[in-house]
Structures are given as structure tokens and as C-alpha cells.
Design a protein around this motif. Structure first.
Motif, short mmCIF file in Angstrom:
data_model
loop_
_atom_site.label_atom_id
_atom_site.label_comp_id
_atom_site.label_asym_id
_atom_site.label_seq_id
_atom_site.Cartn_x
_atom_site.Cartn_y
_atom_site.Cartn_z
N LEU A 177 52.34 42.79 45.74
CA LEU A 177 51.64 41.69 45.27
C LEU A 177 52.77 40.64 44.98
CD1 LEU A 177 50.84 44.59 43.65
CD2 LEU A 177 49.18 43.15 42.38
N THR A 178 52.47 39.52 45.39
CA THR A 178 53.45 38.41 45.34
C THR A 178 52.77 37.08 44.74
OG1 THR A 178 52.90 37.84 47.58
CG2 THR A 178 54.81 39.06 47.14
N CYS A 179 53.47 36.45 43.87
CA CYS A 179 53.03 35.19 43.42
C CYS A 179 54.02 33.91 43.55
CB CYS A 179 52.50 35.20 42.19
SG CYS A 179 53.87 35.20 40.94
N SER A 180 53.68 32.86 43.50
CA SER A 180 54.57 31.57 43.68
C SER A 180 55.23 31.18 42.41
CB SER A 180 53.41 30.44 44.16
OG SER A 180 52.59 30.13 42.99
N GLY A 181 55.10 31.79 41.43
CA GLY A 181 56.02 31.52 40.15
C GLY A 181 55.56 30.50 39.16
N GLY A 182 56.16 30.26 38.15
CA GLY A 182 55.49 29.22 37.11
C GLY A 182 54.60 29.91 36.43
N ALA A 183 53.46 29.05 36.22
CA ALA A 183 52.17 29.45 35.60
C ALA A 183 51.48 30.53 36.48
CB ALA A 183 51.30 28.29 35.35
N GLY A 237 54.81 55.33 46.00
CA GLY A 237 53.46 54.70 45.69
C GLY A 237 53.34 53.77 44.68
N VAL A 238 54.59 53.48 44.12
CA VAL A 238 54.56 52.52 43.11
C VAL A 238 54.40 51.09 43.69
CG1 VAL A 238 55.85 51.67 41.02
CG2 VAL A 238 56.17 53.78 41.65
N PRO A 239 53.54 50.20 43.35
CA PRO A 239 53.35 49.03 44.06
C PRO A 239 54.33 47.97 43.43
CG PRO A 239 50.92 49.62 42.85
CD PRO A 239 52.26 50.60 42.65
N LEU A 240 54.97 47.36 44.43
CA LEU A 240 55.96 46.25 44.20
C LEU A 240 55.45 44.61 43.94
CD1 LEU A 240 58.51 47.64 46.92
CD2 LEU A 240 58.23 48.01 44.42
N VAL A 241 55.88 44.07 43.08
CA VAL A 241 55.61 42.64 42.96
C VAL A 241 56.74 41.63 42.92
CG1 VAL A 241 54.84 41.29 41.11
CG2 VAL A 241 53.81 43.52 41.34
#
Length: 347
Positions: free
Chosen positions: A185-191, A129-133
Motif C-alpha cells: 500500500l502506498t500513498c502520496s503523503g500529506g493529507a 505476509g505482513v503488508p508493507l506501506v
């Protein structure tokens, strides 16, 4: 009984008590990092600095309210894409000691898959149950490990086509700075990695700590997940988020232009609403803006690439070179061939 040919449904999303569990006498937010070979240093540093600045008073950097650890299977230094190496602090161990496991991706062309040890560790984290980013191309690596099936994920507009080519059947989100979908959770990187980290700090430590971190980093305000990515929007200057996201969607479909009706459908608005936003923000129509983006790209390719005019026409969504030539001359007052000839140096 479910028919054999029934479409697959994404797993149901429920709130994750592990992700928001209160802590007593310990850090309120604990993050373990996995760094890919040739990882992007900027994305990693932005994420860590938000945690660092939120963890203590001022910028004293003591890991009190937050802690962070670089994990490794081998404990060998990991070299970033700019050549700077980071020494891991701990072996993988038990993932449940962290609130989140964050995978920082690397260069698209040099991105190896995660080793079996890392994949096993990430699956153990998911089962616990640990969220992955996934940060930057870290989303690619999570998907390669089979950990994004049924989830929405955010990728940089710059890698949108690469993602579609490599991961058929998964629709990435490339018009937001980050995506939170349950325990992924995912993000596009950079700032944008700073804003995703600030989102986690806000949830676990408090909004004041998140704002303090960003302000010390000279980042004005905490941005929400649906803030459009600042991709190449050519000559258009606007802060209207609907227009910005539409321009990015157009940019991602230059070679196969979408109708305004289809664009409006994907944006979740009516055609009339979209046209009204464009008229107010840019004093133009969505059709005219899309044509301008395609012609601007064609102009850039004619000046900077060796591609044939016919190939550029196809790449920019025109029927053929004649169609491109007519539209190009109307916009720039010169044909593509004449522009290319004028850019060729004399012998």
C-alpha cells in the motif's frame, strides 16, 4: 518453457488473510512505524491521529481497538524535516506482531537508504505476509529495498519525475491519493496519509470509526484510493475526477506533450469521452487545456527563474523559442522577452 526474452510479469495478487485476520481480545488493527531520517511529520501525524481517534471513544486516545508503535534499530530519536524529533518505543523484533509495517519517507534531496537492519526487517515482514506501506517518499525506500518489484505504487505528483529518474523500469501512479496493490500500500503523503489510514480502519475496525476519526480531524469525508491528487491544475476549477486526473497527467508530461488520443488511452477512455468531459466541466477542449497549462508554466518560469527563453520553451514542450513566443503573445498579449524585461528592476 518460457522464452528467455519473455516480458516479466508482476506477481499474482491474492487476498492476504494476514491483513484482514480477526482479532480476539486484542486490538483489531496493529501498526508498526519506521521513520526515515528527516521524515515528513505531517504524513506521520495524520496517519497516527486516524488510528488514535478510531481506537477509543471520543478522543480519549487509549490504544484499545488500534495500537501503533514507532520501531527502531538503534532506539535513537528520529528528527523530522521540520526539526521535531520522535523517540522510538520498541526495537524491530518480530514483524509478525503487527498487521502492517508503515515506512514514512523524508525529504527527497536528503533521503538516505534504509540501513541493512531495516531492510532485513522489511524482508522478514514481507516473507511473513505482513503488508508493507510506503507513505510519501516511503515508496522510494521500499523500492530501494527491492520490495516493490512488480507492484503499482503511488507517489506525489511533485516527485513523479524524481521517481522516474531514480527507478527506471517502474511506473509510479501519480494521479491517485493512494494505491492498494495486494500486500503493498502506498500513498502520496500529506493529507492522503489520513485517508489511507482511514481505509485500514474501515477494513479492520469499521466505517463508523474511520468516519469519526476524519470528522474530528475536520476532514469532511473518507476519500477512496482513486481520488485524484490535488496537484497544480493552474486556473481550472472542476470536481470532475476524470478531468482532474487528465490535468495531472498533462502536468506530468509538460516537456513532452502527449496527444489527446494517447492521453485518452492512458486514462482508459475514448478520445470522444474525454473531450465531452472537458467540454462539460470546463467549456474547453483537452488540447486547449494542455496548451494553457504549458503557457502558464512558461509565464511562471519567465517571471521567477533565470532560465533562457529557449530552455523554457523546451521545458514547456514547445519546438523552440519562436514557437513559444507566438503562442505566448497570443495568450498574454506580450512576448516572453518583453515580459522578462518589464520584470527587471531599473538600476
Amino acid at each position: 518453457m518460457t522464452p528467455a526474452n519473455a516480458p516479466l510479469r508482476p506477481p499474482a495478487r491474492t487476498s492476504n488473510p494476514h491483513a484482514l485476520r480477526p482479532r480476539t481480545g486484542a486490538a483489531r488493527l496493529s501498526v508498526g512505524f519506521i521513520l526515515a531520517k528527516r521524515f515528513t511529520l505531517c504524513a506521520f501525524a495524520n496517519f497516527v491521529d486516524v488510528l488514535r481517534l478510531a481506537a477509543d471513544e471520543g478522543d480519549r486516545s487509549r490504544p484499545i481497538l488500534c495500537n501503533w508503535t514507532v520501531l527502531s534499530e538503534t532506539m535513537d530519536p528520529v528528527t523530522s524535516s521540520c526539526g521535531i524529533s520522535v523517540q522510538p518505543k520498541e526495537r524491530l523484533g518480530d514483524p509478525s506482531r503487527f498487521d502492517y509495517i508503515v515506512v514514512i519517507g523524508g525529504l527527497m534531496d536528503e533521503m538516505p537508504g534504509l540501513s541493512a537492519g531495516y531492510v532485513k526487517f522489511l524482508h522478514q515482514a514481507a516473507e511473513a505476509g505482513v503488508p508493507l506501506v510506503g507513505v510519501c517518499t516511503g515508496a522510494f525506500m521500499l523500492h530501494q529495498a527491492g520490495l516493490l518489484d512488480g507492484y503499482r505504487c503511488c507517489v506525489s505528483w511533485f516527485h513523479h519525475v524524481d521517481f522516474l529518474e531514480q527507478f527506471e523500469g517502474l511506473t509510479p501512479v501519480a494521479d491517485q491519493i493512494f494505491v492498494v496493490d495486494g500486500d503493498r500500500l502506498t500513498c502520496s503523503g500529506g493529507a492522503s496519509s489520513a485517508h489511507l489510514a482511514a481505509y485500514l480502519v474501515d477494513k479492520h475496525v469499521g466505517r463508523a470509526a474511520a468516519s469519526k476519526s476524519l470528522h474530528i480531524m475536520i476532514i469532511d469525508d473518507q476519500l477512496q484510493a482513486d481520488k485524484p491528487q490535488p496537484g497544480i491544475t493552474m486556473d481550472f476549477k472542476t470536481r470532475d475526477p476524470i478531468v482532474l486526473r487528465t490535468l495531472l497527467l498533462m502536468q506530468q508530461n509538460i516537456d513532452t506533450p502527449l496527444s489527446v488520443t494517447e492521453i485518452a488511452r492512458r486514462m482508459g477512455h475514448s478520445k470522444r469521452q474525454l473531450e465531452r468531459h472537458f467540454r462539460t466541466a470546463l467549456d474547453t477542449s483537452p488540447q486547449a487545456a494542455f496548451l494553457s497549462i504549458r503557457l502558464s508554466l512558461a509565464h511562471h518560469l519567465i517571471e521567477t527563474s533565470d532560465k533562457s527563453i529557449a530552455q523554457i520553451a523546451l521545458d514547456c514542450g514547445f519546438c523552440d523559442s519562436s514557437h513559444l513566443s507566438r503562442m505566448f503573445q497570443r495568450r498574454f498579449g506580450v512576448t516572453p522577452r518583453a515580459l522578462r524585461k518589464s520584470d527587471t528592476p531599473d538600476d
